[in-house]
Motif scaffolding. Sequence first.
Motif, PDB file in Angstrom:
ATOM      1  N   GLU A 251      76.206 -32.143 -62.701  1.00  0.00           N
ATOM      2  CA  GLU A 251      76.510 -33.562 -63.298  1.00  0.00           C
ATOM      3  C   GLU A 251      75.810 -34.655 -62.551  1.00  0.00           C
ATOM      4  N   ASN A 252      75.693 -34.370 -61.306  1.00  0.00           N
ATOM      5  CA  ASN A 252      75.002 -35.600 -60.384  1.00  0.00           C
ATOM      6  C   ASN A 252      73.681 -35.534 -60.651  1.00  0.00           C
ATOM      7  N   LYS A 255      72.913 -37.538 -63.616  1.00  0.00           N
ATOM      8  CA  LYS A 255      72.729 -38.918 -63.393  1.00  0.00           C
ATOM      9  C   LYS A 255      71.443 -39.439 -62.774  1.00  0.00           C
ATOM     10  N   GLU A 258      68.902 -39.474 -65.284  1.00  0.00           N
ATOM     11  CA  GLU A 258      69.062 -40.234 -66.153  1.00  0.00           C
ATOM     12  C   GLU A 258      68.393 -41.909 -65.604  1.00  0.00           C
ATOM     13  N   LYS A 259      68.559 -41.883 -64.218  1.00  0.00           N
ATOM     14  CA  LYS A 259      68.067 -43.245 -63.688  1.00  0.00           C
ATOM     15  C   LYS A 259      66.608 -43.216 -63.534  1.00  0.00           C
ATOM     16  N   ALA A 295      72.530 -44.471 -58.974  1.00  0.00           N
ATOM     17  CA  ALA A 295      73.646 -43.113 -59.575  1.00  0.00           C
ATOM     18  C   ALA A 295      74.542 -43.154 -58.717  1.00  0.00           C
TER      19      ALA A 295
END
Length: 327
Positions: A251-252, A255, A258-259, A295
């Motif tokens: 999950e991290n 993130k 995504e950035k 993030a």
Amino acid sequence: MVPPSSLAPPLPPPLPDVDEPSSDDHRTGQSSGKISVQRKPRPENAPPPKTKTWVVKGLKAEEIVKRTGRKIKVMWNDFCHGPNIKELSSMLKHDVGHIIPDEISMVVATWGDTTEDEQKKLPTKLFIFYEFDVDDKLMWKWLDDKTKNAYKNWKCTINTIRKENPGKIPEEFEHRLDEWNWLLKHFEFDGFTRRSATNKSNRDKKTLHHHTGVRPFIYNAKELKDKGEHLNFIKSYSQAYDSAHNQKAAENEAKLMEKVDEICDNVRKEHPSIPEEDIDLHFDQQTQAIVFEKAFGHRNMNEIWGMGLVGSYGLSQGPDRSCTLRS
């Protein structure tokens, strides 16, 4: 902790020379009494041999010095903010962690409170097998930080032994009873018990555990960079926390990516003609630090969550602003 060069003890004697066996030795099998090895001739058209470091993985410093006949040279690396070789970083921390229990008095709260004479004991021991530049302030600052951690960790280990074996004196203190009695009082001090309880509570809250051992994350990032990976810090995060088998780490990582995609979109808008393969070139160390910051946010002023101690990066205030990525 910058010791004078006069502390350096003499180098252990070098190994005996290695001689090639004579043709008589090959026929008779008789030994000439000297160390001998057989080497195959190198072809004339063979490529030049690779340059290898002589810090051999898995060997202790003492064994390396015995085999090579010379001390292990410690050099600073700006990218890694530590020794230039990852195995050397691990060896130094290992040796410091053994010198502390054997040589350093434990009658003060922290390493910084020890006397100058006590602090000189550490480089005196290290100089037996390592060669340092005594004027390299960055290297000695790194070593001093690792020594502070080793001192604190050894005290934590002693406290754990005390709790598990009440009334028993650890063998390391059988002939240092004054230090042991001081530690018993120190461990019962109200300030120490409160800090200990707080630290234990914080450790219990951790949901992620890295899988890279004692090697700092920065060395993983350097290896990826040397292989041509532009997202070296971000990819090394995935390696360190095993995002392939850990849901929270995955999950991290999502993130972070995504950035990364957001920054890529901005680059495309600002430079419409840029080739796709050149977009990753925009992700230098500073940009990746910003990715971690966006993030995961900040932690303690200039520190941002992400990956181990990786050095200083310029953010909103330019290249002189120190920003530390931490796990």
